[in-house]
Design an enzyme around this catalytic site. Structure first.
Site, PDB file in Angstrom:
ATOM      1  N   HIS A   1       0.919  -1.094  -0.002  1.00 46.08           N
ATOM      2  CA  HIS A   1       0.057  -0.049   0.014  1.00 46.08           C
ATOM      3  C   HIS A   1       0.810   1.225  -0.016  1.00 46.08           C
ATOM      4  O   HIS A   1       0.367   2.289   0.506  1.00 46.08           O
ATOM      5  CB  HIS A   1      -1.009  -0.179   1.278  1.00 46.08           C
TER       6      HIS A   1
ATOM      7  N   ARG B   1       7.014  -6.234   3.207  1.00 47.89           N
ATOM      8  CA  ARG B   1       5.644  -6.800   2.686  1.00 47.89           C
ATOM      9  C   ARG B   1       5.544  -6.603   1.144  1.00 47.89           C
ATOM     10  O   ARG B   1       5.580  -5.513   0.918  1.00 47.89           O
ATOM     11  CB  ARG B   1       4.528  -6.265   3.486  1.00 47.89           C
TER      12      ARG B   1
ATOM     13  N   ASP C   1      16.722 -11.723  -3.114  1.00 49.67           N
ATOM     14  CA  ASP C   1      17.999 -11.342  -3.768  1.00 49.67           C
ATOM     15  C   ASP C   1      18.461  -9.941  -3.259  1.00 49.67           C
ATOM     16  O   ASP C   1      19.605  -9.647  -3.085  1.00 49.67           O
ATOM     17  CB  ASP C   1      17.853 -11.533  -5.202  1.00 49.67           C
TER      18      ASP C   1
ATOM     19  N   GLU D   1      -5.838 -11.963   6.932  1.00 45.91           N
ATOM     20  CA  GLU D   1      -6.742 -10.563   6.712  1.00 45.91           C
ATOM     21  C   GLU D   1      -7.999 -10.751   6.108  1.00 45.91           C
ATOM     22  O   GLU D   1      -8.438  -9.778   5.502  1.00 45.91           O
ATOM     23  CB  GLU D   1      -5.664  -9.608   6.179  1.00 45.91           C
TER      24      GLU D   1
ATOM     25  N   ASP E   1      -8.376  -5.178   6.713  1.00 43.97           N
ATOM     26  CA  ASP E   1      -8.884  -6.053   5.791  1.00 43.97           C
ATOM     27  C   ASP E   1      -9.908  -6.991   6.264  1.00 43.97           C
ATOM     28  O   ASP E   1     -10.913  -7.378   5.563  1.00 43.97           O
ATOM     29  CB  ASP E   1      -8.019  -6.662   4.656  1.00 43.97           C
TER      30      ASP E   1
END
Length: 269
Positions: free
Chosen positions: A52, A77, A91, A156, A182
């Site tokens: 977000h 996230r 990576d 969520e 959520d």
């Protein structure tokens, strides 16, 4: 060179050694400077959000570098449970991931597979090119990388709560992170994270994780809720966000010089 990539290793290591619930702050501004300010504030972990927020691979890399010298665990996230995107973050040197919108054990298993090299998983091999292995300067990285990676999956949705026992039983999942915003929306009470049904779902998920020997985290920008979830057994809690803190502080400052104070912002997060 030490095998560990970041000085304080991953979130599961910090949780294993903790004698209290770990408080963390979201970093959503895509700013290495703000990330470094937050890293030095005294939080246990930083939540660098790319779902977000306008964070991308280069922004996340810069923030990992900016906070590396601080005693805080960076957690990232990605925007989606996607093996290509997860591979790229790993990576970069991300060691702790929170994977969004995991609603069942199959999706949890896919997240785990994305974080592990074959034959256990599907992570592409590019250690010679990657910061995670310090460009092949870390001995045995390919065979020991799993030791440095924490995989948290996000609960969520009402569906995820119904499947939470199977999700936390998924091999390779270190724990869960519960998103009340959520979750409230999926339960038909959008914007009401403190609704009794939402709180009950959060507590059910925390208890399921603890019963399975896994870690449980939750997002709670309201201090009362955060402390209640800590008391209920949450191992780590997101207690605020850089952009939200700036928004509220600037509103308060402006209001102190204005005859027309702004209305209180909603507590949704």
């Amino acid at each position: 060179m030490s095998f560990r990539v970041e000085p304080d290793s991953s979130l599961k290591d910090a949780l294993k050694d903790a004698d209290h619930s770990l408080a963390g702050v979201w970093v959503c501004s895509a700013s290495p400077l703000i990330a470094e300010i937050c890293a030095g504030a005294g939080f246990d972990w930083l939540f660098i959000d790319a779902e977000h927020s306008p964070n991308d691979l280069q922004n996340v890399l810069a923030q990992l570098q900016a906070v590396r010298s601080y005693p805080v665990v960076p957690v990232v996230r990605p925007a989606v449970n996607d093996p290509v995107l997860i591979k790229q973050y790993l990576d970069l040197g991300v060691q702790s991931l929170i994977i969004p919108m995991v609603n069942d054990a199959q999706q949890a298993a896919a997240a785990v597979a994305a974080c592990q090299y074959p034959p256990k998983g599907v992570r592409g091999v590019g250690s010679a090119l990657a910061r995670s292995a310090r460009w092949n300067r870390i001995p045995e990285y390919l065979t020991r990388a799993d030791e440095t990676i924490t995989i948290m999956v996000q609960i969520e949705a009402d569906e995820a709560v119904r499947n939470v026992e199977e999700i936390v039983a998924t091999p390779g999942v270190d724990g869960i992170f519960i998103g009340p915003s959520d979750l409230a929306a999926s339960m038909g009470v959008i914007g009401q994270q403190s609704h009794p049904d939402v709180v009950a779902a959060v507590l059910k998920s925390i208890n399921a994780a603890k019963a399975a020997g896994k870690y449980a985290g939750v997002n709670a920008f309201d201090q009362k809720s955060a402390r209640e979830y800590m008391d209920a057994g949450a191992d780590y809690v997101g207690v605020g966000a850089d952009v939200a803190l700036l928004a509220r502080a600037t509103e308060a400052l402006a209001a102190s010089f204005s005859s027309e104070a702004q209305s209180k912002a909603p507590q949704s997060y």
